[in-house]
Design a protein around this motif. Structure first.
Motif, PDB file in Angstrom:
ATOM      1  N   TRP A  47       0.822  -1.207   0.000  1.00 46.42           N
ATOM      2  CA  TRP A  47       0.000   0.000   0.000  1.00 46.42           C
ATOM      3  C   TRP A  47       0.852   1.251   0.000  1.00 46.42           C
ATOM      4  N   VAL A  48       2.043   1.184   0.533  1.00 47.37           N
ATOM      5  CA  VAL A  48       2.930   2.343   0.509  1.00 47.37           C
ATOM      6  C   VAL A  48       3.249   2.729  -0.933  1.00 47.37           C
ATOM      7  N   VAL A  49       3.552   1.727  -1.749  1.00 48.14           N
ATOM      8  CA  VAL A  49       3.873   1.988  -3.151  1.00 48.14           C
ATOM      9  C   VAL A  49       2.643   2.487  -3.903  1.00 48.14           C
ATOM     10  N   ILE A  50       1.492   1.867  -3.646  1.00 49.84           N
ATOM     11  CA  ILE A  50       0.278   2.245  -4.370  1.00 49.84           C
ATOM     12  C   ILE A  50      -0.154   3.662  -4.018  1.00 49.84           C
ATOM     13  N   SER A  58     -13.583  -4.131   8.631  1.00 47.46           N
ATOM     14  CA  SER A  58     -12.167  -3.851   8.365  1.00 47.46           C
ATOM     15  C   SER A  58     -12.059  -3.383   6.919  1.00 47.46           C
ATOM     16  N   VAL A  59     -11.833  -2.111   6.726  1.00 47.68           N
ATOM     17  CA  VAL A  59     -11.909  -1.525   5.383  1.00 47.68           C
ATOM     18  C   VAL A  59     -10.570  -0.984   4.901  1.00 47.68           C
ATOM     19  N   GLY A  60      -9.482  -1.485   5.435  1.00 49.28           N
ATOM     20  CA  GLY A  60      -8.176  -1.074   4.921  1.00 49.28           C
ATOM     21  C   GLY A  60      -7.425  -0.156   5.858  1.00 49.28           C
ATOM     22  N   PHE A  61      -6.841  -0.724   6.912  1.00 48.48           N
ATOM     23  CA  PHE A  61      -6.160   0.085   7.927  1.00 48.48           C
ATOM     24  C   PHE A  61      -4.956   0.822   7.352  1.00 48.48           C
ATOM     25  N   GLU A  62      -4.021   0.080   6.766  1.00 47.05           N
ATOM     26  CA  GLU A  62      -2.782   0.691   6.277  1.00 47.05           C
ATOM     27  C   GLU A  62      -3.061   1.683   5.157  1.00 47.05           C
ATOM     28  N   GLN A  63      -3.950   1.312   4.259  1.00 48.01           N
ATOM     29  CA  GLN A  63      -4.288   2.173   3.125  1.00 48.01           C
ATOM     30  C   GLN A  63      -4.842   3.511   3.603  1.00 48.01           C
ATOM     31  N   LEU A  72      -2.253   5.838   5.751  1.00 49.29           N
ATOM     32  CA  LEU A  72      -1.262   6.537   4.948  1.00 49.29           C
ATOM     33  C   LEU A  72      -1.802   7.820   4.315  1.00 49.29           C
ATOM     34  N   GLN A  73      -3.134   7.958   4.247  1.00 51.31           N
ATOM     35  CA  GLN A  73      -3.727   9.101   3.568  1.00 51.31           C
ATOM     36  C   GLN A  73      -4.575   9.974   4.488  1.00 51.31           C
ATOM     37  N   GLN A  74      -4.527   9.708   5.788  1.00 50.91           N
ATOM     38  CA  GLN A  74      -5.366  10.464   6.721  1.00 50.91           C
ATOM     39  C   GLN A  74      -4.949  11.922   6.832  1.00 50.91           C
ATOM     40  N   THR A  75      -3.662  12.176   6.853  1.00 52.93           N
ATOM     41  CA  THR A  75      -3.198  13.545   7.071  1.00 52.93           C
ATOM     42  C   THR A  75      -3.625  14.480   5.942  1.00 52.93           C
ATOM     43  N   ALA A  76      -3.878  13.937   4.753  1.00 55.76           N
ATOM     44  CA  ALA A  76      -4.238  14.785   3.616  1.00 55.76           C
ATOM     45  C   ALA A  76      -5.678  15.264   3.675  1.00 55.76           C
ATOM     46  N   VAL A  77      -6.564  14.481   4.317  1.00 55.38           N
ATOM     47  CA  VAL A  77      -7.996  14.823   4.310  1.00 55.38           C
ATOM     48  C   VAL A  77      -8.558  15.072   5.703  1.00 55.38           C
ATOM     49  N   GLY A  78      -7.826  14.717   6.764  1.00 56.04           N
ATOM     50  CA  GLY A  78      -8.322  14.924   8.117  1.00 56.04           C
ATOM     51  C   GLY A  78      -9.095  13.725   8.635  1.00 56.04           C
ATOM     52  N   LEU A  79      -9.289  13.707   9.968  1.00 56.66           N
ATOM     53  CA  LEU A  79      -9.926  12.563  10.616  1.00 56.66           C
ATOM     54  C   LEU A  79     -11.426  12.495  10.369  1.00 56.66           C
ATOM     55  N   ASP A  80     -12.079  13.626  10.191  1.00 59.31           N
ATOM     56  CA  ASP A  80     -13.534  13.610  10.051  1.00 59.31           C
ATOM     57  C   ASP A  80     -13.987  12.760   8.877  1.00 59.31           C
ATOM     58  N   SER A  81     -13.249  12.777   7.796  1.00 59.34           N
ATOM     59  CA  SER A  81     -13.640  12.030   6.602  1.00 59.34           C
ATOM     60  C   SER A  81     -12.975  10.665   6.510  1.00 59.34           C
TER      61      SER A  81
END
Length: 323
Positions: free
Chosen positions: A143-146, A252-257, A260-269
């Motif tokens: 997922w890091v690469v993707i 379980s909908v993809g923890f690592e995925q 890795l992208q939480q900081t870009a959109v924030g926790l609310d979404s």
């Protein structure tokens, strides 16, 4: 003839009754090597799946890592207050998880089936193998690469925005836009795992008797009718089985995925139950609350599997296990 007059059971009959249900000795010897190969898998399963289940006891404790499980004070059901009293952060994580679960069941689950049907319809085996290799490749990427690839393509300075800027069309914020986050996550899952998911369906399709297609064609059935009346019924049992297993892992909908992208959109979404457990347990130090949420999620998964399996039995399918 009375019971006393009946002849006693012969030793051979007694031995046959005693050995009933046991494998013949030559077969046991033949399969012993397979049993030895199972041992490493069983050991890994015990060490990393079953023994760690004992750690769920901290869901009922005010757990502190530096004093351990044995000395941490008991808190009863206090850690479950986050579920019953409606903590805002938990509710957001729950809603996001349910939305992503619904989206992935509706839009992600059918994609491997459609791809398998399309691949199965290809006449050229050479083209089929080439397409399969292309579709399988993303599964082996982390997922890091993707996520990095998607950022390079759709990020603020990615290929898409550079092209739009060159054409004086402005920019299109996709990676950092909360409104596109669930669509982005779903598209990444499809690109990564849809091709790999076709393996089981292609294996099931290879076992369909070709005479059924020939008979249906002689009866005047079109290609669509053949797919509907021959191909899809052959896949029904496998589809129901995989759907039951998917429901068991629905929350379980993809923890690592996602992490890795939480900081870009924030926790609310982007906050889901798995990241909620990580952010509050590992990062926030609320170990008991995190364990309580994880325990409830596991129980819900078991109930979903049992319920879906019961529904499968009502429709005449075996499901995961027979009742």
């Amino acid at each position: 003839m009375t019971m006393l007059d009946q002849p006693a059971a012969r030793p051979a009959e007694k031995a046959g009754q005693a050995d009933k249900g046991r494998l013949p000795r030559p077969r046991r010897r033949r399969d012993m090597a397979l049993f030895w190969f199972l041992i490493p898998g069983i050991v890994v399963l015990l060490l990393f799946h079953y023994i760690p289940l004992l750690g769920n006891i901290i869901a009922f404790q005010d757990y502190q890592p530096f004093i351990g499980i044995l000395h941490s004070p008991w808190s009863g059901l206090d850690n479950f207050d986050v579920l019953f009293n409606g903590d805002d952060q938990f509710l957001k994580a729950l809603v996001n998880t349910l939305e992503l679960t619904l989206i992935q069941v509706v839009f992600v689950f059918p994609v491997p089936i459609v791809l398998a049907l399309a691949l199965n319809s290809l006449v050229s085996e050479r083209i089929k193998k080439w397409v399969q290799n292309v579709l399988y490749l993303p599964h082996f990427l982390s997922w890091v690469v993707i996520v990095a690839l998607f950022q390079q393509m759709l990020g603020g300075t990615g290929m898409l925005n550079l092209f739009l800027q060159a054409q004086d069309l402005g920019t299109w914020n996709i990676i950092g836009n909360p409104d596109f986050f669930k669509t982005l996550i779903t598209s990444q899952v499809i690109w990564k795992d849809a091709g790999w998911g076709t393996i089981l369906f292609l294996a099931a399709l290879s076992r369909v008797d070709s005479n059924l297609y020939e008979a249906s064609a002689m009866d005047g059935a079109s290609r669509f009718r053949q797919t509907w009346h021959v191909t899809l019924p052959a896949l029904r049992g496998l589809v129901i089985l995989l759907l039951i297993l998917r429901l068991g892992d629905a929350l379980s909908v993809g923890f690592e995925q996602i992490l890795l992208q939480q900081t870009a959109v924030g926790l609310d979404s982007s906050e889901v139950l798995d990241t909620y457990v990580f952010n509050n347990g590992i990062i926030g130090g609320q170990w008991g609350v995190a364990a309580a949420v994880g325990l409830v999620k596991g129980v819900i998964g078991i109930l979903l599997v049992l319920g879906a399996n019961k529904v499968a039995h009502l429709f005449g399918e075996e499901g995961v296990y027979r009742s």
